[in-house]
Scaffold this active site. Structure first.
Site, PDB file in Angstrom:
ATOM      1  N   ARG A 103       3.223  16.880  -4.715  1.00 45.92           N
ATOM      2  CA  ARG A 103       1.926  16.932  -5.419  1.00 45.92           C
ATOM      3  C   ARG A 103       1.922  17.962  -6.551  1.00 45.92           C
ATOM      4  O   ARG A 103       0.922  18.638  -6.799  1.00 45.92           O
ATOM      5  CB  ARG A 103       0.778  17.233  -4.449  1.00 45.92           C
ATOM      6  CG  ARG A 103       0.671  16.277  -3.273  1.00 45.92           C
ATOM      7  CD  ARG A 103       0.285  14.872  -3.700  1.00 45.92           C
ATOM      8  NE  ARG A 103       0.161  14.025  -2.525  1.00 45.92           N
ATOM      9  CZ  ARG A 103       1.158  13.279  -2.018  1.00 45.92           C
ATOM     10  NH1 ARG A 103       2.353  13.279  -2.613  1.00 45.92           N
ATOM     11  NH2 ARG A 103       0.962  12.530  -0.963  1.00 45.92           N
TER      12      ARG A 103
ATOM     13  N   SER B  31      -8.486  13.466  -1.259  1.00 45.69           N
ATOM     14  CA  SER B  31      -8.194  14.578  -0.349  1.00 45.69           C
ATOM     15  C   SER B  31      -8.564  15.879  -1.044  1.00 45.69           C
ATOM     16  O   SER B  31      -8.070  16.152  -2.142  1.00 45.69           O
ATOM     17  CB  SER B  31      -6.703  14.613  -0.019  1.00 45.69           C
ATOM     18  OG  SER B  31      -6.300  13.363   0.462  1.00 45.69           O
TER      19      SER B  31
ATOM     20  N   GLU C  79      -6.862  20.610  -3.731  1.00 40.63           N
ATOM     21  CA  GLU C  79      -6.000  19.753  -4.561  1.00 40.63           C
ATOM     22  C   GLU C  79      -6.610  19.470  -5.943  1.00 40.63           C
ATOM     23  O   GLU C  79      -5.875  19.435  -6.932  1.00 40.63           O
ATOM     24  CB  GLU C  79      -5.739  18.440  -3.817  1.00 40.63           C
ATOM     25  CG  GLU C  79      -4.747  17.549  -4.521  1.00 40.63           C
ATOM     26  CD  GLU C  79      -4.541  16.230  -3.784  1.00 40.63           C
ATOM     27  OE1 GLU C  79      -4.002  16.269  -2.681  1.00 40.63           O
ATOM     28  OE2 GLU C  79      -4.910  15.193  -4.338  1.00 40.63           O
TER      29      GLU C  79
HETATM   30  P1  NAP Z   1      -2.710  10.246   7.883  1.00 39.32           P
HETATM   31  O1  NAP Z   1      -2.080   8.973   8.229  1.00 39.32           O
HETATM   32  O2  NAP Z   1      -3.958  10.683   8.589  1.00 39.32           O
HETATM   33  O3  NAP Z   1      -1.634  11.402   8.010  1.00 39.32           O
HETATM   34  C1  NAP Z   1      -1.997  12.739   7.704  1.00 39.32           C
HETATM   35  C2  NAP Z   1      -0.962  13.308   6.772  1.00 39.32           C
HETATM   36  O4  NAP Z   1       0.270  13.315   7.426  1.00 39.32           O
HETATM   37  C3  NAP Z   1      -0.796  12.497   5.512  1.00 39.32           C
HETATM   38  O5  NAP Z   1      -1.555  13.058   4.508  1.00 39.32           O
HETATM   39  C4  NAP Z   1       0.686  12.504   5.256  1.00 39.32           C
HETATM   40  O6  NAP Z   1       1.085  13.404   4.254  1.00 39.32           O
HETATM   41  C5  NAP Z   1       1.313  12.986   6.536  1.00 39.32           C
HETATM   42  N1  NAP Z   1       2.130  11.908   7.098  1.00 39.32           N
HETATM   43  C6  NAP Z   1       1.742  10.880   7.877  1.00 39.32           C
HETATM   44  N2  NAP Z   1       2.809  10.135   8.228  1.00 39.32           N
HETATM   45  C7  NAP Z   1       3.888  10.704   7.639  1.00 39.32           C
HETATM   46  C8  NAP Z   1       5.276  10.402   7.618  1.00 39.32           C
HETATM   47  N3  NAP Z   1       5.763   9.366   8.296  1.00 39.32           N
HETATM   48  N4  NAP Z   1       6.090  11.197   6.892  1.00 39.32           N
HETATM   49  C9  NAP Z   1       5.601  12.250   6.216  1.00 39.32           C
HETATM   50  N5  NAP Z   1       4.309  12.582   6.187  1.00 39.32           N
HETATM   51  C10 NAP Z   1       3.455  11.825   6.906  1.00 39.32           C
HETATM   52  O7  NAP Z   1      -2.972  10.277   6.301  1.00 39.32           O
HETATM   53  P2  NAP Z   1      -4.213   9.762   5.456  1.00 39.32           P
HETATM   54  O8  NAP Z   1      -5.060  10.911   5.119  1.00 39.32           O
HETATM   55  O9  NAP Z   1      -4.811   8.577   6.087  1.00 39.32           O
HETATM   56  O10 NAP Z   1      -3.500   9.322   4.125  1.00 39.32           O
HETATM   57  C11 NAP Z   1      -2.567   8.286   4.095  1.00 39.32           C
HETATM   58  C12 NAP Z   1      -1.768   8.424   2.814  1.00 39.32           C
HETATM   59  O11 NAP Z   1      -2.601   8.277   1.664  1.00 39.32           O
HETATM   60  C13 NAP Z   1      -1.113   9.777   2.696  1.00 39.32           C
HETATM   61  O12 NAP Z   1       0.156   9.625   2.150  1.00 39.32           O
HETATM   62  C14 NAP Z   1      -2.019  10.526   1.769  1.00 39.32           C
HETATM   63  O13 NAP Z   1      -1.352  11.508   1.015  1.00 39.32           O
HETATM   64  C15 NAP Z   1      -2.514   9.447   0.863  1.00 39.32           C
HETATM   65  N6  NAP Z   1      -3.818   9.802   0.316  1.00 39.32           N
HETATM   66  C16 NAP Z   1      -3.885  10.687  -0.711  1.00 39.32           C
HETATM   67  C17 NAP Z   1      -5.125  11.033  -1.206  1.00 39.32           C
HETATM   68  C18 NAP Z   1      -5.276  12.020  -2.315  1.00 39.32           C
HETATM   69  O14 NAP Z   1      -6.372  12.263  -2.758  1.00 39.32           O
HETATM   70  N7  NAP Z   1      -4.215  12.607  -2.776  1.00 39.32           N
HETATM   71  C19 NAP Z   1      -6.270  10.500  -0.678  1.00 39.32           C
HETATM   72  C20 NAP Z   1      -6.144   9.628   0.364  1.00 39.32           C
HETATM   73  C21 NAP Z   1      -4.917   9.295   0.866  1.00 39.32           C
HETATM   74  P3  NAP Z   1       1.147  13.036   2.677  1.00 39.32           P
HETATM   75  O15 NAP Z   1      -0.241  13.215   2.200  1.00 39.32           O
HETATM   76  O16 NAP Z   1       2.068  14.089   2.192  1.00 39.32           O
HETATM   77  O17 NAP Z   1       1.635  11.661   2.540  1.00 39.32           O
END
Ligand code: NAP
Length: 364
Positions: free
Chosen positions: A172, A249, A354
């Site tokens: 990020r 996020s 963020e």
């Molecule tokens: P989640 O499934 O509740 O998991 C929580 C966090 O754990 C995620 O943010 C993800 O990090 C990490 N994670 C889960 N599985 C992983 C794996 N196999 N390997 C490495 N890291 C893992 O996550 P969530 O909040 O629903 O989001 C799902 C994805 O959408 C994530 O990748 C998240 O970053 C992305 N997202 C980003 C935003 C934003 O505003 N930037 C908003 C919504 C969702 P990472 O975030 O590093 O992937």
């Protein structure tokens, strides 16, 4: 390139910035200039810089928290849209002007039969901003497919295409983050020619696709599932749903240095009770924890602090801070401060916001 490239550059009469952000928060700017062509954009920024006028560049407004007092300068809105396909050394690519809606670009590449970007479906914002913080979701990040970025150097006026290796893309982050010297005016991505997805790395997505981690699927199927997963968490924009009036996020997932990880994990386990599995993932430089999980376990449940509050955690995801329609930026930041402090007090983990904060900050 196809798409809107009308010459324009008109000054907006409405100087309010809230309408330009997905949070719908922020006071007015001194002036608002919308640029629909790259030439207009370059000209407007060069002119403002030459006059010493402070410039706030806004594209999708999805990662932006603007203070209630607004911005004492000119907001330049990047509204340049256009998409062009090409091939280099037998590999297809797509190039988009900076203001092109990111999800529209992803949808278009998938519809055209290309893979590579599908895990990044449903992310709000503009294409040009994606390399700045190396946007990522579901195990794919922009860096994986990035071919080149067209930058203008506001100090020298030089416009050039640069390759990803010069951008120090990390989790990020990139060299473009936190500085306003360089402006992205176009961005180019490699595509997978066979319409298959990138390898599926996240269990939740693999399960939805009925495949295994590391497997691939059809890009259009992956896109559909990613959109459904994100929508279920309020992470796909919907004007009628206040759970989506957010900056996505609000905190990045903390990465704990390898040397500290055991102590931090032991402290968390001690606080939440012994037999709970703490979500943790290997990351460059240490162990990545889930900010949303920590927030929830620190006592901030979905919808916190409750129905009457103008700024609340999303009722679908604890990592999104939302404006229920009547919030001010001060309300949102007060909530952010409570959450940050609560997680620190419970677990000793420091959460870092963020979004880009403009003329505002979290309470100390
Ligand atoms: P989640 O499934 O509740 O998991 C929580 C966090 O754990 C995620 O943010 C993800 O990090 C990490 N994670 C889960 N599985 C992983 C794996 N196999 N390997 C490495 N890291 C893992 O996550 P969530 O909040 O629903 O989001 C799902 C994805 O959408 C994530 O990748 C998240 O970053 C992305 N997202 C980003 C935003 C934003 O505003 N930037 C908003 C919504 C969702 P990472 O975030 O590093 O992937």
């Amino acid at each position: 390139m196809t798409g809107t490239q009308h010459s324009s550059g008109a000054s907006g009469s409405d100087r309010g910035l809230a309408r330009l952000t997905t949070l719908r928060l922020g006071g007015p700017a001194r002036a608002v200039v919308e640029c629909r062509t790259t030439d207009d954009l370059l000209g407007a920024v060069a002119d403002l810089d030459a006059r010493g006028e402070p410039v706030l560049v806004i594209a999708g407004g999805s990662n932006l928290v603007i203070g209630d007092a607004g911005f004492d300068g000119t907001a330049v809105v990047i509204a340049t849209t256009g998409v062009e396909y090409g091939e280099q050394d037998g590999r297809p690519y797509v190039t988009a002007l900076a203001g092109t809606d990111w999800d529209a670009l992803v949808a278009e590449t998938v519809d055209a039969g290309f893979g590579g970007l599908e895990c990044l479906s449903g992310i709000p914002g503009a294409a040009g901003t994606t390399p700045v913080q190396n946007v990522g979701a579901y195990g794919v990040e922009v860096a994986d497919m990035l071919r080149s970025v067209r930058l203008v150097d506001r100090h020298t006026g030089e416009v050039s295409w640069v390759t990803p290796d010069s951008l120090a893309l990390g989790y990020r982050t990139s060299v473009l983050k936190g500085h306003d010297r360089h402006l992205v005016v176009a961005v180019s991505f490699w595509l997978r020619p066979d319409g298959t997805s990138a390898p599926i790395r996240y269990r939740e997505l693999a399960r939805a696709l009925r495949t295994h981690e590391g497997g691939t699927a059809r890009a259009d199927e992956v896109r559909d599932h990613v959109l459904a997963l994100r929508a279920g968490k309020g992470m796909v924009l919907d004007a009628a749903d206040h759970d989506t009036w957010s900056a996505g996020s609000f905190f990045t997932n903390p990465i704990i240095a390898e040397d500290d990880a055991d102590a931090v994990l032991a402290r968390i386990a001690d606080r939440v009770g012994g037999d709970v599995t703490i979500p943790r993932y290997p990351a460059t430089g240490g162990v990545k924890l889930s900010a949303g999980w920590l927030i929830e376990r620190a006592g901030f449940t979905r919808g916190f602090p409750g129905d009457e509050a103008p700024a609340r955690l999303s009722t679908k995801h604890t990592l999104a801070l939302t404006n229920r329609g009547t919030a001010t930026t001060a309300d949102l930041l007060a909530l952010a401060g409570r959450v940050r402090d609560g997680v620190r007090d419970a677990f000793g983990v420091h959460l870092v916001p963020e979004p880009v904060l403009v003329n505002c900050r979290l309470p100390r």
